[in-house]
Design a protein around this motif. Structure first.
Motif, PDB file in Angstrom:
ATOM      1  N   SER A 115      74.877  50.533 -37.058  1.00  0.00           N
ATOM      2  CA  SER A 115      75.125  49.843 -35.793  1.00  0.00           C
ATOM      3  C   SER A 115      74.773  50.738 -34.605  1.00  0.00           C
ATOM      4  O   SER A 115      74.133  50.311 -33.647  1.00  0.00           O
ATOM      5  N   GLU A 116      75.168  51.996 -34.696  1.00  0.00           N
ATOM      6  CA  GLU A 116      74.893  52.944 -33.613  1.00  0.00           C
ATOM      7  C   GLU A 116      73.378  53.144 -33.442  1.00  0.00           C
ATOM      8  O   GLU A 116      72.857  53.130 -32.335  1.00  0.00           O
ATOM      9  N   ASP A 140      67.926  49.882 -28.951  1.00  0.00           N
ATOM     10  CA  ASP A 140      67.828  48.831 -27.962  1.00  0.00           C
ATOM     11  C   ASP A 140      67.862  49.394 -26.549  1.00  0.00           C
ATOM     12  O   ASP A 140      67.149  48.964 -25.658  1.00  0.00           O
ATOM     13  N   GLN A 141      68.706  50.421 -26.348  1.00  0.00           N
ATOM     14  CA  GLN A 141      68.828  50.985 -25.007  1.00  0.00           C
ATOM     15  C   GLN A 141      67.670  51.916 -24.691  1.00  0.00           C
ATOM     16  O   GLN A 141      67.377  52.192 -23.536  1.00  0.00           O
ATOM     17  N   VAL A 176      74.319  42.212 -34.355  1.00  0.00           N
ATOM     18  CA  VAL A 176      73.322  41.886 -33.361  1.00  0.00           C
ATOM     19  C   VAL A 176      72.986  40.405 -33.330  1.00  0.00           C
ATOM     20  O   VAL A 176      73.526  39.669 -32.541  1.00  0.00           O
ATOM     21  N   ASN A 229      71.801  50.013 -31.791  1.00  0.00           N
ATOM     22  CA  ASN A 229      72.126  49.866 -30.368  1.00  0.00           C
ATOM     23  C   ASN A 229      71.464  50.936 -29.517  1.00  0.00           C
ATOM     24  O   ASN A 229      71.051  50.686 -28.401  1.00  0.00           O
TER      25      ASN A 229
END
Ligand code: FES
Length: 172
Positions: free
Chosen positions: A162-163, A169-170, A2, A166
């Motif tokens: 990581s998943e 964030d969405q 990130v 992310n």
């Protein structure tokens, strides 16, 4: 991956933003009468509007309520709910409780730190993420755990970090 490097505690607002911020602060204050009993509600509203309590807001609130800046600052720092520096939009909490610790929580925290480039208590420079640690999120059976905003992730592995970041964030 990130971002890298943290927001420093000494970060100040960019001058070009202050004019806009002052206008928004005036709007906030216009809803109050100026009685010192309104200090906490005003601090709460300012934090809701700005995401934190900016230094210039402390000065303006003090003038508005006829209090000293030291008084206002003292109250703002006494209560943990008030943040005096900008905080990331997505709050990432990694559990450091015993159940999570024995199942590799430290590895998860290190991976989150690596991917965000920040330590607990810091925010990324773009203010997308803030990282915190918690004593237990109440989902010990799923240890090790982490939370991104209101989403809980259990049985975490470093590969799943990581998943989770992310998705958080969405999700906002
Ligand atoms: S110790 Fe981590 S969820 Fe309870």
């Amino acid at each position: 991956m990130v971002n890298t490097s943290a927001v420093q505690d000494t970060q100040v607002l960019e001058p070009e933003h202050e004019a806009t911020f002052e206008g928004r602060l005036s709007e906030v204050l216009s809803a109050y009468s100026g009685n010192e009993s309104e200090l906490i509600p005003i601090l709460q509203k300012v934090q809701q509007v700005f995401g934190y309590v900016p230094e210039f807001a402390i000065k303006e609130i003090a003038k508005f309520l006829h209090l000293s800046e030291v008084n206002v600052f003292g109250v703002a720092t006494f209560y943990a709910q008030f943040k005096l520096v900008p905080t990331g939009r997505n709050i990432v909490r990694v559990c450091r409780g015993t159940a999570c610790h024995v199942r590799g929580g430290a590895r998860i925290l290190r991976e989150v730190e690596k991917q965000l480039g920040i330590k607990p208590g810091e925010s990324t420079p773009d203010l997308e993420y803030a990282l915190e640690t918690v004593a237990c999120i109440g989902a010990c059976a799923l240890a090790p755990t982490m939370v991104v905003n209101s989403d809980t992730y259990g049985q975490m592995t470093t590969k799943k970090v990581s998943e989770a970041l992310n998705r958080g964030d969405q999700g906002e």
